[in-house]
Each structure stands twice: as C-alpha cells, then as structure tokens.
Design a protein around this motif. Structure first.
Motif, short mmCIF file in Angstrom:
data_model
loop_
_atom_site.label_atom_id
_atom_site.label_comp_id
_atom_site.label_asym_id
_atom_site.label_seq_id
_atom_site.Cartn_x
_atom_site.Cartn_y
_atom_site.Cartn_z
N ARG A 124 0.83 -1.20 0.00
CA ARG A 124 0.00 0.00 0.00
C ARG A 124 0.87 1.26 0.00
O ARG A 124 0.59 2.22 -0.73
CB ARG A 124 -0.92 -0.01 1.21
N ALA A 125 1.92 1.26 0.81
CA ALA A 125 2.81 2.42 0.87
C ALA A 125 3.53 2.62 -0.46
O ALA A 125 3.63 3.76 -0.96
CB ALA A 125 3.82 2.24 2.00
N LEU A 126 4.03 1.54 -1.06
CA LEU A 126 4.73 1.65 -2.34
C LEU A 126 3.79 2.09 -3.46
O LEU A 126 4.14 2.91 -4.30
CB LEU A 126 5.39 0.32 -2.69
N ILE A 168 2.63 -3.78 -11.46
CA ILE A 168 2.09 -3.12 -12.66
C ILE A 168 2.53 -1.66 -12.71
O ILE A 168 2.93 -1.15 -13.77
CB ILE A 168 0.55 -3.21 -12.67
N LEU A 169 2.47 -1.00 -11.58
CA LEU A 169 2.81 0.43 -11.54
C LEU A 169 4.29 0.69 -11.79
O LEU A 169 4.65 1.68 -12.45
CB LEU A 169 2.43 1.01 -10.17
N LEU A 170 5.14 -0.17 -11.27
CA LEU A 170 6.58 0.10 -11.33
C LEU A 170 7.09 0.32 -12.75
O LEU A 170 7.74 1.33 -13.04
CB LEU A 170 7.35 -1.03 -10.64
N PRO A 171 6.81 -0.58 -13.71
CA PRO A 171 7.30 -0.33 -15.08
C PRO A 171 6.60 0.84 -15.77
O PRO A 171 7.24 1.61 -16.50
CB PRO A 171 7.02 -1.65 -15.80
N THR A 172 5.28 0.99 -15.56
CA THR A 172 4.57 2.08 -16.24
C THR A 172 5.02 3.44 -15.73
O THR A 172 5.23 4.37 -16.53
CB THR A 172 3.05 1.94 -16.04
N GLY A 201 -3.53 6.41 -16.81
CA GLY A 201 -4.27 5.17 -17.00
C GLY A 201 -3.97 4.14 -15.94
O GLY A 201 -4.88 3.52 -15.37
N SER A 202 -2.69 3.96 -15.62
CA SER A 202 -2.32 2.98 -14.60
C SER A 202 -2.74 3.44 -13.21
O SER A 202 -3.24 2.64 -12.40
CB SER A 202 -0.81 2.74 -14.64
#
Length: 335
Positions: A65-67, A199-203, A251-252
């Motif tokens: 959640r924090a990340l 999912i968020l990290l690469p986008t 979007g992400s």
C-alpha cells in the motif's frame, strides 16, 4: 539565478524530499487500524516470521500500500507537470481537464459489459479511457479560435469531465454496477496488493523517463511557441510524446486508485516555486513530492476516523481546491 546556486538548491531539495519520503513510507507502514511499533517493522525486515501476524500485515498489506501510494502520487504529479508544460496552463491537471474522468467512463463500461474481466482488462480499458478523454479535450480545443489557451482548455476539460461523470453514473445505475464504481469515485488505496505495485513500477518508470526526455523541450516551450519553433523544435512530436506520457501515467494510476485529484495541480507549482521553471529539475522533484503528498494523504485518510477510512480523494481535495481557487484568481501570465 546563477547555475551554481540553482544546482545547490536542486540537490538540497532533492535530498530533503528523499529523506521525507523515506520517513513517510515508515509512517505509512506503522500507522493504521493496528499500530505497529518501529522495532517490529525493523524486526520483520531482519528476520521475517511467517507465523507472526504483524509481520504478515507489514509485508502483505502495509508495504504494497505504501509503495503503491508513492508510485501513484509520483505518476499523477508528473502527469500534471507535463500537462501544464504542454499547454502553458497553470490550471492543467488530469482530474480537471477530463483525462481522469475519461478513464472512469471506460471503467464503468468495462464493469457493465465485461463483468468477468480480469484486472488486466480493467487496466486496458482505463488506458483507453484516458486516451479518449485526452483526445476529446485536445480536439475540442483545436477547433477553438484561440487553440489551446488556458481558458479554453480548462472550460473544455470541465465540461467533458462533467459529461463523462454523468455518463459513468448513468451506466452504473442502469446496469447495477454502482457499488463497484463507487470505489473509483471515492478514490482509495485500501485494496492495493503486490500485483498493483508490479504493474505500476514499469509504467511509472517509463512515464517518468519519457517526461525527462522531453523536459528540456518543455522548458523551451514555456518561453513561447515562436521561440521553440525558431530553435528548430518539433511541437507536434513533443505534444505526442507528452500526451502518451500522460495517458500512460494516468491510465495505470486511475485503474488502481480511482479518481484522486489535485496532486497534478498542486505539486508542479510548489516545485517551481522552490527550484525554478527548468523542467529537467521540476519533473524528478515533482515525482518525489507527489509520492510524499499521496503517502501523507493516505495516512491522514486512515487516521481521521479510525477504524474507518476516509476517501483519500477527499483529503487531497482539501489541499487542492483552495489552491485551485487561488490560482484561478491570478491575473498574471503563465511562465
């Protein structure tokens, strides 16, 4: 401002922001319905125990959640920075000019017609909705006599946001998915998991990289389109990359956290006030400041009315609405 002084300020605020971000991450892990002592957090990192409930809570709930909060805050802040740079509009923000609500409309359609769709399906629809919202706003502005002036863009975005929101509500009520869509309207991070972080990290990484790629061009564009064209800068190319960046980031973020507004509005102004208008500096510092703001807003949302959670969008709105009204009253031009 001398180059040496500007570099010193950038390094100073960058280090300060990273330190505050680290502290806020620890705070987000410790605070909640169940208070976790810092010693327990440290112990979970050093010697994780599967049978320890608090260790499980830290790694399965609090850390993702924090990340996710940090990554979503960074993405929204950078998206707002790019929008303000592209349009030279101090009021530009994905939640104000229709991009966020375009994602909301697409998510409502997805929930109504693809009820068994996976999260990946929802993510694709969110990207499509963000692209649709951005295209509608820019197309509407292009047909205006003053092209993409701040007033035209803001009015077009506000009108389309209202339309998208009304359509989303109508679809949700008619197809009885209002309860599912209400999470999106409220905006929150309570359901985030490691999947969302992955999912968020690469986008977000790609989005920030693209933003840094065009940051020098945005600084030149802030001086005026005539100057930018005179220096051989391709405005169409910069706008295309900028819009793709905003769509990727929004979007992400929207597909995971819902409609969280005003971070993209407030953060770029605060950063420019601290370090100046150079987007090569504004973009990375906005990412840090946006992450910090959303983490703290999420902590506040958990602590306002425990054990219940206040929608994090309400907390960011308490900060953003007064700031928006202040900016809308300014008569000065936009740098």
């Amino acid at each position: 401002m001398p180059i040496k002084t500007a570099w010193h300020k950038t390094v100073k605020w960058g280090i300060t922001g990273l330190l505050l971000l680290f502290v806020s991450l620890l705070l987000s892990i410790g605070l909640g319905a169940v208070w976790i002592d810092p010693s327990v957090i440290m112990d979970s990192f050093l010697s994780f125990e599967k049978d320890n409930i608090k260790h499980q809570l830290i790694f399965e709930v609090r850390i993702p959640r924090a990340l996710a909060s940090a990554l979503i805050g960074a993405s929204l802040a950078v998206a707002g920075t790019i929008m303000q740079g592209l349009t030279r509009n101090p009021l530009a923000d994905p939640s104000i000019i229709g991009i966020t609500h375009g994602s909301g409309l697409a998510i409502a359609i997805s929930l109504a017609f693809i009820k068994t769709g996976s999260y990946w399906t929802l993510l694709i629809w969110s990207f499509a909705g963000a692209a649709f919202g951005a295209t509608c706003v820019l197309a509407f502005s292009m047909f205006s006599k003053d092209r993409i002036s701040p007033v035209t863009l803001t009015l077009a975005g506000a009108a389309l946001s209202t339309l998208f929101s009304a359509l989303s509500t109508g679809i949700a009520l008619y197809y009885q998915v209002a309860q599912d869509l209400s999470f999106w309207f409220a905006g929150g991070l309570s359901g985030t998991k490691w999947l969302h972080v992955f999912i968020l990290l690469p986008t977000v990484t790609i989005g920030v990289f693209l933003a840094l790629w065009i940051s020098r061009s945005l600084t030149i564009l802030a001086m005026g389109e005539e100057i930018a064209t005179g220096l051989g800068q391709s405005q169409q190319k910069i706008r295309l990359i900028g819009i793709v960046t905003v769509i990727l980031l929004c979007g992400s973020a929207v597909s995971i956290a819902g409609a969280i507004g005003f971070i993209g509005l407030v953060i770029p102004h605060i950063v420019r006030l601290l370090v100046g208008p150079d987007y090569r500096v504004v973009v990375p510092l906005s990412a840090i400041a946006g992450a910090l703001l959303l983490i703290l807003a999420d902590v506040g949302a958990r602590m306002i009315n425990p054990p219940f959670e206040t929608p994090v969008s309400a907390v960011t709105a308490l900060i953003g609405v007064p700031f928006f009204l202040y900016l809308s009253r300014q008569k000065r031009g936009y740098m």
